[in-house]
Design an enzyme around this catalytic site. Structure first.
Site, PDB file in Angstrom:
ATOM      1  N   LEU A   4      29.800  37.703  30.266  1.00 41.81           N
ATOM      2  CA  LEU A   4      29.742  39.088  30.733  1.00 41.81           C
ATOM      3  C   LEU A   4      29.563  39.078  32.254  1.00 41.81           C
ATOM      4  O   LEU A   4      28.502  39.392  32.767  1.00 41.81           O
ATOM      5  CB  LEU A   4      28.576  39.797  30.033  1.00 41.81           C
ATOM      6  N   HIS A   5      30.612  38.685  32.974  1.00 40.80           N
ATOM      7  CA  HIS A   5      30.542  38.643  34.435  1.00 40.80           C
ATOM      8  C   HIS A   5      30.988  39.982  35.008  1.00 40.80           C
ATOM      9  O   HIS A   5      31.107  40.965  34.285  1.00 40.80           O
ATOM     10  CB  HIS A   5      31.351  37.451  34.993  1.00 40.80           C
ATOM     11  N   THR A   6      31.251  40.035  36.292  1.00 41.98           N
ATOM     12  CA  THR A   6      31.493  41.311  36.982  1.00 41.98           C
ATOM     13  C   THR A   6      32.600  42.167  36.384  1.00 41.98           C
ATOM     14  O   THR A   6      32.389  43.353  36.155  1.00 41.98           O
ATOM     15  CB  THR A   6      31.795  41.063  38.478  1.00 41.98           C
ATOM     16  N   SER A  19      31.809  43.502  32.849  1.00 43.09           N
ATOM     17  CA  SER A  19      30.633  44.368  33.008  1.00 43.09           C
ATOM     18  C   SER A  19      31.017  45.707  33.613  1.00 43.09           C
ATOM     19  O   SER A  19      30.498  46.751  33.217  1.00 43.09           O
ATOM     20  CB  SER A  19      29.577  43.685  33.884  1.00 43.09           C
ATOM     21  N   TYR A  35      42.862  36.518  31.294  1.00 45.59           N
ATOM     22  CA  TYR A  35      42.971  35.557  32.406  1.00 45.59           C
ATOM     23  C   TYR A  35      44.321  34.865  32.366  1.00 45.59           C
ATOM     24  O   TYR A  35      44.888  34.657  31.341  1.00 45.59           O
ATOM     25  CB  TYR A  35      41.848  34.506  32.293  1.00 45.59           C
TER      26      TYR A  35
END
Length: 99
Positions: A24-26, A29, A99
């Site tokens: 749960l990175h930037t 999030s 990605y």
């Protein structure tokens, strides 16, 4: 506004598992915050006994939830049930991050 005793307040709970490779990175999030902010309900995320406001990007980032983390969603308010369902769906879609 005080609630009468015995009156049922709209509480909803659910869980999701972080499926994103990088956790749960930037970016995921940010999608989560956008989603949570669209509801009137107060929405919190709970992970490892830490509770944060789902409408706070900094709050979510402080969870440092890696892939496979099980996150509990707690919502309170008139659209709490819908908020929980929508966030679970968002998580299933990996927060629309590819990605």
């Amino acid at each position: 506004m005080m609630q009468e005793r015995g009156q049922k307040s709209n509480l909803a709970k659910g869980t999701f598992v972080v499926a994103n490779d990088k956790g749960l990175h930037t970016r995921p999030s940010t999608e989560l915050v956008k989603c949570a902010t669209s509801f009137k309900a107060q929405v919190n995320l709970v992970y490892q006994n830490v509770t944060v406001n789902a409408k706070s990007l900094l709050g979510i980032l402080t969870l440092a939830a890696a892939r496979g983390s099980k996150i509990v969603i707690e919502a309170k308010g008139e659209d709490a049930e819908l908020a929980v369902k929508t966030i679970i769906q968002l998580a299933k879609n990996k927060f629309y991050i590819h990605y």
